[in-house]
Design a protein around this motif. Structure first.
Motif, PDB file in Angstrom:
ATOM      1  N   LEU A   1      50.466 -18.262 -20.080  1.00 27.77           N
ATOM      2  CA  LEU A   1      50.770 -19.502 -19.375  1.00 27.77           C
ATOM      3  C   LEU A   1      50.077 -19.448 -18.013  1.00 27.77           C
ATOM      4  CD1 LEU A   1      52.391 -22.160 -19.621  1.00 27.77           C
ATOM      5  CD2 LEU A   1      54.280 -21.016 -18.470  1.00 27.77           C
TER       6      LEU A   1
ATOM      7  N   LEU B   1      52.557 -25.779 -27.477  1.00 28.75           N
ATOM      8  CA  LEU B   1      53.697 -26.671 -27.304  1.00 28.75           C
ATOM      9  C   LEU B   1      53.347 -28.089 -27.764  1.00 28.75           C
ATOM     10  CD1 LEU B   1      56.507 -27.393 -26.394  1.00 28.75           C
ATOM     11  CD2 LEU B   1      55.717 -27.372 -24.013  1.00 28.75           C
TER      12      LEU B   1
ATOM     13  N   LEU C   1      52.649 -30.965 -18.352  1.00 26.07           N
ATOM     14  CA  LEU C   1      52.952 -31.288 -19.743  1.00 26.07           C
ATOM     15  C   LEU C   1      53.041 -32.803 -19.936  1.00 26.07           C
ATOM     16  CD1 LEU C   1      53.829 -30.666 -22.639  1.00 26.07           C
ATOM     17  CD2 LEU C   1      56.172 -30.338 -21.778  1.00 26.07           C
TER      18      LEU C   1
ATOM     19  N   LEU D   1      49.199 -24.995 -22.749  1.00 28.47           N
ATOM     20  CA  LEU D   1      50.302 -25.753 -23.359  1.00 28.47           C
ATOM     21  C   LEU D   1      49.962 -26.226 -24.770  1.00 28.47           C
ATOM     22  CD1 LEU D   1      51.331 -27.901 -20.254  1.00 28.47           C
ATOM     23  CD2 LEU D   1      52.539 -25.900 -21.168  1.00 28.47           C
TER      24      LEU D   1
ATOM     25  N   LEU E   1      59.620 -22.064 -21.047  1.00 25.38           N
ATOM     26  CA  LEU E   1      58.604 -21.578 -20.131  1.00 25.38           C
ATOM     27  C   LEU E   1      59.250 -20.608 -19.158  1.00 25.38           C
ATOM     28  CD1 LEU E   1      57.535 -24.438 -21.173  1.00 25.38           C
ATOM     29  CD2 LEU E   1      56.104 -24.428 -19.116  1.00 25.38           C
TER      30      LEU E   1
ATOM     31  N   TRP F   1      54.750 -27.645 -13.642  1.00 25.06           N
ATOM     32  CA  TRP F   1      54.491 -27.456 -15.064  1.00 25.06           C
ATOM     33  C   TRP F   1      55.018 -28.635 -15.880  1.00 25.06           C
ATOM     34  CZ3 TRP F   1      51.081 -24.714 -17.421  1.00 25.06           C
ATOM     35  CH2 TRP F   1      50.613 -23.531 -16.861  1.00 25.06           C
TER      36      TRP F   1
ATOM     37  N   LEU G   1      54.791 -18.710 -22.220  1.00 24.84           N
ATOM     38  CA  LEU G   1      55.308 -19.834 -23.002  1.00 24.84           C
ATOM     39  C   LEU G   1      55.866 -19.302 -24.313  1.00 24.84           C
ATOM     40  CD1 LEU G   1      55.558 -22.860 -23.885  1.00 24.84           C
ATOM     41  CD2 LEU G   1      53.186 -22.675 -24.696  1.00 24.84           C
TER      42      LEU G   1
END
Length: 431
Positions: free
Chosen positions: A16, A25, A54, A22, A404, A50, A356
């Motif tokens: 991460l 995810l 996202l 990401l 996270l 963060w 992550l």
């Protein structure tokens, strides 16, 4: 046993470092309509940064239609008008955020939210008005502000309802815009103000259903939402007398009801920004045993686990912005290393760096099924209480879909110190 857990954590962890990390995810989110993103405190820069990273990817790459936050509808609607470039709105979202006056202002009036909202306004500038991404508040605290906003809108657009709205407001006037005083007084007045606000909301919704509104549809929706806030806030303040569990449940149900109205109104997909204690499924914590429900649980129950992705955060050590007491002056505070045996302490020992975790839908390593202490810092924080407080027993694999972990964190940068005239809501819970 510790070595096996460390190995299992390292096997599941992913790097991460920047927004590209990401990707796993985003793959897990897939076509889900609701992504709820938490925070382990309301005062940590890295959680906000963060979460914004996202959200930007979800908006740009997956077409998400709005952001719903743990904030008041009137305040956030001013921000919404700015980021959607509405006529007469603030040209800089910072001005809308800096105008927030309800304690704790730093939750949204901070540099991280300014940066995101400026980006969102720029993103929206290149899109047709009906496709612009919104920013809305889901919370329940703004009883009087919502009532004043509603009366102002009705006077301009639907004067036939002004008398009913003024009558409802007058019911609350004796309590000086003090929710605690109203809650106490309602013990001795069984009818309270409930009939006045429910009748007003019924009238507004009935008119909306009977005719196609020819004016500003979003403005009409905002008026209805302000009326819904007044009705829910009235229930919330009365529930305070019954205890924190009852008022907590009224608040979280209201936030999910608001989200559902927004989903229906926009027809799009939603990102939620709230504390972990709202986002993570309550059934995976000790909250369920106390009779509490929360946003994450209700989302899964109403929309199904496949259409909802819950994302949590945690940190090992650093600093945070918070107050030492409810309504107190905010200040930077140290966040000591997570206590031994906690989730964050175990991740620190196994990883020693940001990571992550995209959690398996079923099965997975044994540690995901353990009940581990998971740190939760609210707007009130005292580092010296870390030994016995500030942790929520959590089964990680059931509470979130992704997590996270951050090694070191730093405080948010507020836009302003609290002002003397700021409103402090009654204390029912501190997250």
């Amino acid at each position: 046993m510790t070595g096996r857990v460390d190995d299992d954590m390292r096997a599941l962890a992913r790097p991460l470092r920047d927004a590209k990390d990401l990707d796993p995810l985003l793959e897990r989110i897939g076509d889900a309509r609701i992504v709820a993103v938490g925070e382990a405190s309301h005062g940590t820069h890295e959680y906000y940064a963060w979460r914004a990273a996202l959200t930007r990817r979800l908006i740009e790459e997956r077409g998400f239609a709005f952001v719903g936050v743990e904030g008041d509808w009137p305040d956030c609607y001013r921000v919404n008008r700015s980021v959607r470039l509405r006529e007469g709105a603030d040209e800089d979202p910072r001005d809308a955020l800096d105008a927030m006056e309800r304690w704790p202002t730093w939750m949204w009036a901070n540099e991280d939210v300014v940066e995101f909202c400026r980006w969102l306004r720029e993103f929206n500038a290149g899109r047709p008005e009906h496709q612009r991404v919104g920013f809305y508040g889901l919370d329940v605290y703004s009883l009087w502000n919502s009532m004043h906003e509603l009366i102002g809108w009705l006077r301009e657009h639907e004067p036939e309802h002004v008398d009913r709205a003024v009558q409802a407001l007058r019911c609350f006037e004796p309590f000086g815009e003090d929710g605690a005083e109203y809650a106490f007084a309602s013990r001795f007045a069984p009818t309270s103000c409930e009939q006045a606000v429910v009748g007003l909301l019924h009238d507004l919704v009935e008119v909306h259903c009977r005719k196609e509104y020819a004016g500003d549809p979003e403005g009409r929706f905002s008026a209805e939402q302000n009326a819904a806030v007044v009705a829910a806030a009235e229930r919330y303040f009365r529930a305070m007398l019954l205890g924190s569990v009852e008022s907590w449940n009224v608040r979280d149900v209201h936030m999910v009801d608001t989200l559902d109205r927004l989903l229906e109104n926009t027809g799009g997909k939603a990102v939620l920004w709230e504390h972990n204690t709202h986002i993570g499924d309550a059934r995976a914590t000790d909250m369920a045993g106390a009779g509490m429900v929360n946003v994450g649980q209700l989302l899964r129950e109403r929309h199904g686990a496949d259409d909802v992705v819950l994302v949590g955060f945690g940190g090992f050590q650093g600093a945070v912005i918070a107050g030492e007491q409810w309504g107190g002056q905010m200040r930077p505070m140290p966040v000591p290393p997570a206590r031994s045996g906690s989730l964050e302490s175990m991740m620190h020992a196994a990883l020693g760096e940001d990571a992550l975790f995209v959690l398996p839908r079923s099965g997975g390593p044994e540690w995901l099924s353990r009940r581990l202490d998971h740190r939760a810092i609210g707007v009130v924080y005292r580092p010296e209480r870390e030994r016995w407080g500030n942790y929520v027993p959590t089964v990680l694999g059931e509470r979130y879909d992704a997590f996270l972990y951050l090694e070191d964190t730093s405080p948010l940068q507020p836009l302003h110190l609290e002002r003397a005239e700021e409103h402090v809501p009654p204390l029912a819970h501190a997250v």
